[in-house]
Design an enzyme around this catalytic site. Structure first.
Site, PDB file in Angstrom:
ATOM      1  N   ASN A  13      80.672  79.507  44.729  1.00  0.00           N
ATOM      2  CA  ASN A  13      81.323  79.330  43.434  1.00  0.00           C
ATOM      3  C   ASN A  13      80.224  78.914  42.466  1.00  0.00           C
ATOM      4  O   ASN A  13      79.754  77.785  42.507  1.00  0.00           O
ATOM      5  CB  ASN A  13      82.412  78.252  43.533  1.00  0.00           C
ATOM      6  CG  ASN A  13      82.997  77.912  42.174  1.00  0.00           C
ATOM      7  OD1 ASN A  13      82.737  78.592  41.182  1.00  0.00           O
ATOM      8  ND2 ASN A  13      83.788  76.845  42.112  1.00  0.00           N
ATOM      9  N   TRP A  14      79.833  79.872  41.647  1.00  0.00           N
ATOM     10  CA  TRP A  14      78.690  79.607  40.757  1.00  0.00           C
ATOM     11  C   TRP A  14      79.056  78.693  39.593  1.00  0.00           C
ATOM     12  O   TRP A  14      78.180  78.224  38.880  1.00  0.00           O
ATOM     13  CB  TRP A  14      78.140  80.928  40.220  1.00  0.00           C
ATOM     14  CG  TRP A  14      77.367  81.735  41.227  1.00  0.00           C
ATOM     15  CD1 TRP A  14      77.214  81.462  42.577  1.00  0.00           C
ATOM     16  CD2 TRP A  14      76.629  82.936  40.974  1.00  0.00           C
ATOM     17  NE1 TRP A  14      76.425  82.431  43.147  1.00  0.00           N
ATOM     18  CE2 TRP A  14      76.060  83.345  42.203  1.00  0.00           C
ATOM     19  CE3 TRP A  14      76.404  83.697  39.830  1.00  0.00           C
ATOM     20  CZ2 TRP A  14      75.262  84.496  42.298  1.00  0.00           C
ATOM     21  CZ3 TRP A  14      75.619  84.844  39.932  1.00  0.00           C
ATOM     22  CH2 TRP A  14      75.048  85.230  41.158  1.00  0.00           C
ATOM     23  N   LYS A  15      80.355  78.509  39.343  1.00  0.00           N
ATOM     24  CA  LYS A  15      80.805  77.697  38.201  1.00  0.00           C
ATOM     25  C   LYS A  15      80.194  78.268  36.903  1.00  0.00           C
ATOM     26  O   LYS A  15      80.095  79.481  36.783  1.00  0.00           O
ATOM     27  CB  LYS A  15      80.467  76.231  38.450  1.00  0.00           C
ATOM     28  CG  LYS A  15      80.992  75.785  39.832  1.00  0.00           C
ATOM     29  CD  LYS A  15      80.982  74.325  40.058  1.00  0.00           C
ATOM     30  CE  LYS A  15      81.560  74.037  41.449  1.00  0.00           C
ATOM     31  NZ  LYS A  15      81.663  72.631  41.747  1.00  0.00           N
ATOM     32  N   HIS A  99      90.931  75.573  41.206  1.00  0.00           N
ATOM     33  CA  HIS A  99      89.773  74.698  41.456  1.00  0.00           C
ATOM     34  C   HIS A  99      89.996  73.354  40.766  1.00  0.00           C
ATOM     35  O   HIS A  99      90.566  73.294  39.676  1.00  0.00           O
ATOM     36  CB  HIS A  99      88.488  75.361  40.942  1.00  0.00           C
ATOM     37  CG  HIS A  99      87.272  74.635  41.422  1.00  0.00           C
ATOM     38  ND1 HIS A  99      86.807  73.499  40.808  1.00  0.00           N
ATOM     39  CD2 HIS A  99      86.479  74.844  42.504  1.00  0.00           C
ATOM     40  CE1 HIS A  99      85.756  73.048  41.476  1.00  0.00           C
ATOM     41  NE2 HIS A  99      85.531  73.852  42.516  1.00  0.00           N
ATOM     42  N   GLU A 101      88.123  71.537  39.110  1.00  0.00           N
ATOM     43  CA  GLU A 101      87.576  71.439  37.748  1.00  0.00           C
ATOM     44  C   GLU A 101      88.527  72.063  36.737  1.00  0.00           C
ATOM     45  O   GLU A 101      88.624  71.598  35.598  1.00  0.00           O
ATOM     46  CB  GLU A 101      86.178  72.083  37.702  1.00  0.00           C
ATOM     47  CG  GLU A 101      85.150  71.189  38.399  1.00  0.00           C
ATOM     48  CD  GLU A 101      84.017  71.924  39.078  1.00  0.00           C
ATOM     49  OE1 GLU A 101      83.767  73.096  38.756  1.00  0.00           O
ATOM     50  OE2 GLU A 101      83.372  71.307  39.951  1.00  0.00           O
ATOM     51  N   GLU A 171      89.065  71.145  49.233  1.00  0.00           N
ATOM     52  CA  GLU A 171      87.937  70.574  48.510  1.00  0.00           C
ATOM     53  C   GLU A 171      88.288  69.166  48.034  1.00  0.00           C
ATOM     54  O   GLU A 171      88.908  69.004  46.972  1.00  0.00           O
ATOM     55  CB  GLU A 171      87.589  71.441  47.294  1.00  0.00           C
ATOM     56  CG  GLU A 171      87.172  72.847  47.639  1.00  0.00           C
ATOM     57  CD  GLU A 171      86.230  73.442  46.597  1.00  0.00           C
ATOM     58  OE1 GLU A 171      85.142  73.879  46.989  1.00  0.00           O
ATOM     59  OE2 GLU A 171      86.561  73.439  45.405  1.00  0.00           O
ATOM     60  N   GLY A 177      80.099  68.153  44.100  1.00  0.00           N
ATOM     61  CA  GLY A 177      78.949  67.928  43.224  1.00  0.00           C
ATOM     62  C   GLY A 177      78.407  66.514  43.278  1.00  0.00           C
ATOM     63  O   GLY A 177      77.584  66.118  42.464  1.00  0.00           O
ATOM     64  N   SER A 217      79.976  69.628  48.437  1.00  0.00           N
ATOM     65  CA  SER A 217      78.616  69.283  48.859  1.00  0.00           C
ATOM     66  C   SER A 217      78.246  69.855  50.219  1.00  0.00           C
ATOM     67  O   SER A 217      77.502  69.234  50.980  1.00  0.00           O
ATOM     68  CB  SER A 217      78.408  67.763  48.824  1.00  0.00           C
ATOM     69  OG  SER A 217      78.608  67.269  47.503  1.00  0.00           O
ATOM     70  N   GLY A 238      79.335  75.230  45.987  1.00  0.00           N
ATOM     71  CA  GLY A 238      78.912  75.215  44.588  1.00  0.00           C
ATOM     72  C   GLY A 238      77.399  75.230  44.492  1.00  0.00           C
ATOM     73  O   GLY A 238      76.756  76.277  44.580  1.00  0.00           O
ATOM     74  N   GLY A 239      76.817  74.044  44.342  1.00  0.00           N
ATOM     75  CA  GLY A 239      75.375  73.901  44.105  1.00  0.00           C
ATOM     76  C   GLY A 239      74.498  74.737  45.026  1.00  0.00           C
ATOM     77  O   GLY A 239      73.596  75.454  44.566  1.00  0.00           O
TER      78      GLY A 239
HETATM   79  P1  13P Z   1      79.448  71.591  45.405  1.00  0.00           P
HETATM   80  O1  13P Z   1      79.099  72.414  46.624  1.00  0.00           O
HETATM   81  O2  13P Z   1      78.423  71.692  44.311  1.00  0.00           O
HETATM   82  O3  13P Z   1      79.814  70.195  45.761  1.00  0.00           O
HETATM   83  O4  13P Z   1      80.760  72.265  44.789  1.00  0.00           O
HETATM   84  C1  13P Z   1      81.815  72.527  45.617  1.00  0.00           C
HETATM   85  C2  13P Z   1      82.815  73.320  44.863  1.00  0.00           C
HETATM   86  O5  13P Z   1      83.406  72.850  43.910  1.00  0.00           O
HETATM   87  C3  13P Z   1      83.041  74.713  45.271  1.00  0.00           C
HETATM   88  O6  13P Z   1      84.155  75.246  44.652  1.00  0.00           O
END
Ligand code: 13P
Length: 255
Positions: A13-15, A99, A101, A171, A177, A217, A238-239
């Protein structure tokens, strides 16, 4: 438990990261790293504007391209939104809905998550539905209730046939994050709770076939332990999905 029956899905998930030209390069680098790794499906969920470049770069590789959200109406006066049909025509196969966010910053509710999931499924997309508790909920001991309720509401009106194209991503919001990962035991426990809810709603066979990811994470260091758990069938990352080597190591851990 029948972990072997399920497809492991490692999804990025590149956000809100990467421009189209950067997306092209990153998809190519990840596709190279993922080549021939048939032990899991690899999906990259990218910002809307990156989709054409990402789809082009992924053509002929083992990488599939997803979107990070979808609107629930087919068309109309919804400024700034994107429909499922638009995504399909662009070559998208997967879409994330709900998600944390989106829930936290953009007013997403369990009701709109359900509507978006249904719209994605109706268009033939595979839908990755995100659920997860915030820190205060975990500390109050209501993780199971929160996640069960989110799962039930997200799946309302979705048939057993449609469920075949649903992935649920657990999640925990406190792990996203933050560098704070759920322990493999915590991840397995909650993914198991979600599977139990799905078994109640659809029966054991559907529940055993459902891919449930962990996200929060996940990285090259902790992926193997998390993915080894019986109820954890993949990751939503994500990251680390922005770094070909780290993401590649997670793909390796899923083999
Ligand atoms: P991180 O891997 O950066 O913690 O993000 C997880 C995430 O929100 C994937 O959708």
């Amino acid at each position: 438990m029948n972990k072997e029956k399920r497809t492991a899905v490692i999804a990025g998930n590149w956000k809100m990261n990467k421009t189209p030209s950067e997306a092209k390069a990153l998809v190519s680098a990840i596709a190279e790293r993922a080549a021939g790794k048939c032990g899991c499906e690899v999906v990259l969920c990218v910002p809307y504007v990156d989709i054409p470049a990402a789809v082009e770069a992924a053509a002929g590789t083992d990488v599939k391209i997803g979107a990070e959200n979808v609107h629930f109406k087919e068309s109309g006066a919804y400024t700034g939104e994107v429909s499922a049909a638009m995504l399909v025509e662009c070559g998208v196969t997967h879409v994330i809905v709900g998600h944390s966010e989106r829930r936290q910053y953009f007013g997403e509710t369990d009701t709109t998550v359900n509507l978006r999931a249904k719209a994605g499924l109706a268009a033939g997309l595979t839908v990755i539905i995100c659920v997860g508790e915030v820190l205060e909920q975990r500390q109050s001991g209501i993780t199971s209730e929160v996640v069960s309720m989110q799962t039930k509401l997200a799946l309302a009106g979705i048939s057993a046939e449609e469920l075949k194209k649903v992935i649920i991503a657990y999640e925990p919001v406190w792990a996203i994050g933050t560098g704070l990962t759920a322990t493999p035991e915590q991840a397995d426990e909650v993914c198991g709770i979600i599977r139990g809810v799905v078994a109640e709603l659809y029966g054991d066979e559907c529940a055993e076939a459902l891919t449930i990811q962990y996200g929060g994470s996940m990285n090259d260091k902790n992926a193997a332990e998390l993915l080894a758990k019986v109820n954890v069938d993949g990751g939503l990352i994500g990251g680390a999905s922005l770094k070909p080597d780290a993401f590649g190591a997670i793909i390796d851990a899923a083999q």
